[in-house]
Motif scaffolding. Structure first.
Motif, PDB file in Angstrom:
ATOM      1  N   VAL A   1       1.849  -0.044  46.259  1.00 45.90           N
ATOM      2  CA  VAL A   1       1.621   0.847  47.401  1.00 45.90           C
ATOM      3  C   VAL A   1       2.115   0.197  48.692  1.00 45.90           C
ATOM      4  N   ALA A   2       1.762  -1.081  48.902  1.00 48.44           N
ATOM      5  CA  ALA A   2       2.108  -1.756  50.157  1.00 48.44           C
ATOM      6  C   ALA A   2       3.613  -1.899  50.332  1.00 48.44           C
ATOM      7  N   THR A   3       4.330  -2.097  49.243  1.00 52.92           N
ATOM      8  CA  THR A   3       5.785  -2.295  49.337  1.00 52.92           C
ATOM      9  C   THR A   3       6.565  -0.998  49.194  1.00 52.92           C
ATOM     10  N   GLY A   4       5.852   0.124  49.054  1.00 51.81           N
ATOM     11  CA  GLY A   4       6.516   1.424  49.017  1.00 51.81           C
ATOM     12  C   GLY A   4       7.087   1.807  47.670  1.00 51.81           C
ATOM     13  N   LYS A   5       6.707   1.119  46.593  1.00 51.75           N
ATOM     14  CA  LYS A   5       7.226   1.472  45.274  1.00 51.75           C
ATOM     15  C   LYS A   5       6.632   2.774  44.765  1.00 51.75           C
ATOM     16  N   ARG A   6       5.452   3.116  45.238  1.00 50.88           N
ATOM     17  CA  ARG A   6       4.885   4.432  44.954  1.00 50.88           C
ATOM     18  C   ARG A   6       4.048   4.875  46.150  1.00 50.88           C
ATOM     19  N   LYS A   7       3.869   6.179  46.257  1.00 54.87           N
ATOM     20  CA  LYS A   7       3.102   6.711  47.370  1.00 54.87           C
ATOM     21  C   LYS A   7       1.611   6.473  47.145  1.00 54.87           C
ATOM     22  N   PRO A   8       0.889   6.226  48.210  1.00 55.47           N
ATOM     23  CA  PRO A   8      -0.552   6.001  48.056  1.00 55.47           C
ATOM     24  C   PRO A   8      -1.276   7.286  47.680  1.00 55.47           C
ATOM     25  N   THR A   9      -2.266   7.157  46.829  1.00 52.37           N
ATOM     26  CA  THR A   9      -3.128   8.284  46.524  1.00 52.37           C
ATOM     27  C   THR A   9      -4.206   8.367  47.598  1.00 52.37           C
ATOM     28  N   LYS A  10      -5.038   9.403  47.525  1.00 50.41           N
ATOM     29  CA  LYS A  10      -6.126   9.520  48.473  1.00 50.41           C
ATOM     30  C   LYS A  10      -7.042   8.298  48.339  1.00 50.41           C
ATOM     31  N   GLY A  11      -7.318   7.660  49.448  1.00 50.46           N
ATOM     32  CA  GLY A  11      -8.142   6.450  49.416  1.00 50.46           C
ATOM     33  C   GLY A  11      -7.330   5.174  49.365  1.00 50.46           C
ATOM     34  N   GLU A  12      -5.975   5.301  49.278  1.00 53.51           N
ATOM     35  CA  GLU A  12      -5.122   4.111  49.245  1.00 53.51           C
ATOM     36  C   GLU A  12      -4.310   3.941  50.525  1.00 53.51           C
ATOM     37  N   GLU A  13      -4.526   4.796  51.522  1.00 56.50           N
ATOM     38  CA  GLU A  13      -3.761   4.663  52.760  1.00 56.50           C
ATOM     39  C   GLU A  13      -4.250   3.436  53.537  1.00 56.50           C
ATOM     40  N   GLY A  14      -3.306   2.728  54.113  1.00 59.08           N
ATOM     41  CA  GLY A  14      -3.657   1.595  54.963  1.00 59.08           C
ATOM     42  C   GLY A  14      -4.376   0.480  54.237  1.00 59.08           C
TER      43      GLY A  14
END
Length: 378
Positions: free
Chosen positions: A195-208
């Motif tokens: 998620v942090a490196t942009g390999k996949r989009k964050p799901t709900k609860g994974e932002e920031g």
């Protein structure tokens, strides 16, 4: 270019150490200035350079014989310091008050020096006791940490689960000790990195997502994988706290605060922007003062400049901002406020040195004895 300049600076350091039998050598922005200590009184002719302002010294007797009539002397301050140093330093608050008093001897620096790693003797004698931050550009060269990559970390440590990972945005609510409240979640290191490196989009609860103060390297692998600061000859376990990792997505940050130990921050991957403040600026940063807790700055709670209508004293502060790049190590003495923001996906590992602040060594025999006991004896 930066490494070449740092090497030249190191050669200059060796040359200066050979020529000047002085008690302190202070480094800032590539310049050397001499501070002399004699009979417990620091010479007031100190640190006048392109990037330092000599802070007016307390009113006191003028001493023409010492040739310091222009700036006065530090006799009155020395008496005050003795009072402060006589207080039991076991509580973080009392220890900080000592650092705060000693910081009045420091200049207002406007930049931070980047230098190659000094010898242990040079660090202990001429850098640490001065209490000013510095960046070592080549300390990790040739170590295992220099070979770390996101893929290697995933492969080796990706199954670890972090249960106290920050996520989302800070709310306007605060704890009783002034820290802004933010959501917490559990995440595997492997998912976090994706998620942090942009390999996949964050799901709900994974932002920031922001992993803070977590142990990535297993304890039984530390001696092999981690490279401790090479400045003290004793047991690493006695001298330093176990290293912790700070891994964040772009835009994540840590609210302004100061540590109660001298800090070594290793930038392993990505870039971090640091904004730091001398202990002299403490009264301008709107700190909470809750007994027994880490103090947090109410003014430094977002990447935006503080609102001067709400925090008018901040206008008197002297922020120093810089970006820490991969392979660099920041030495940040106790009491220096810092606000830290991840500019890219970033991994930092830090360790704190146990014992009293290094800046107290020149003034306190008990501080010297404790540091020696912790960091020189095996």
């Amino acid at each position: 270019m930066r490494k070449s300049a740092a090497r030249v600076l190191c050669f200059a350091l060796v040359f200066m150490l050979a020529l000047w039998p002085v008690s302190l050598l202070v480094l800032f922005h590539g310049q050397f200035e001499i501070v002399k200590k004699a009979d417990g009184i620091v010479d007031s002719r100190l640190l006048r350079g392109m990037n330092a302002d000599l802070k007016p010294l307390p009113e006191g007797k003028r001493d023409a014989e010492e040739g310091v009539e222009e700036h006065g002397n530090l006799v009155g301050l020395q008496i005050e310091l003795k009072k402060v140093l006589s207080v039991n330093q076991s509580s973080p608050r009392a220890a900080f008050e000592t650092v705060l008093a000693l910081s009045s001897l420091q200049p207002h620096i406007k930049n931070i020096s980047r230098i190659c790693t000094p010898s242990p003797e040079a660090f202990r004698s001429y850098i640490a006791p001065v209490g000013l931050p510095v960046i070592f550009t080549d300390m990790l060269k040739g170590t295992r940490l220099a070979d770390w990559s996101w893929d290697m970390i995933k492969q080796k440590y990706g199954n670890q689960i972090f249960h106290n990972t920050r996520h989302g945005s800070y709310s306007s609510k605060k704890t009783s000790y002034g820290k802004q409240i933010i959501g917490r979640t559990s995440v595997s290191l492997s998912d976090f990195i994706d998620v942090a490196t942009g390999k996949r989009k964050p799901t709900k609860g994974e932002e920031g997502l922001y992993v803070t103060k977590q142990k990535v390297i297993p304890t039984d692998e530390l001696e092999k994988e981690f490279y401790y600061p090479p400045f003290y000859p004793g047991s690493h376990k006695q001298c330093y706290k176990e290293p912790t990792a700070w891994i964040g997505a772009p835009g994540t940050f840590t609210q302004g605060h100061f540590d109660d130990k001298d800090n070594f921050a290793y930038q392993i991957l990505g870039d971090k922007r640091w904004t730091i403040f001398s202990p002299q600026d403490y009264e301008y940063l709107y700190y909470t003062k809750v007994k027994g807790s880490l103090e947090w700055s109410s003014a430094l709670n977002s990447p935006q400049e503080p609102n001067l209508e709400k925090f008018p004293l901040y206008a008197k502060a002297n922020p120093i901002s810089f970006v820490l790049h991969p392979g660099e190590v920041l030495y940040l003495p106790r009491g220096w406020t810092h606000f830290v923001e991840n500019l890219t996906p970033a991994l930092m590992i830090n360790t704190w040195r146990y014992g009293p602040a290094a800046i107290t060594e020149l003034w306190s025999e008990s501080s010297r004895a404790e540091i020696h006991k912790r960091c020189f004896l095996t």
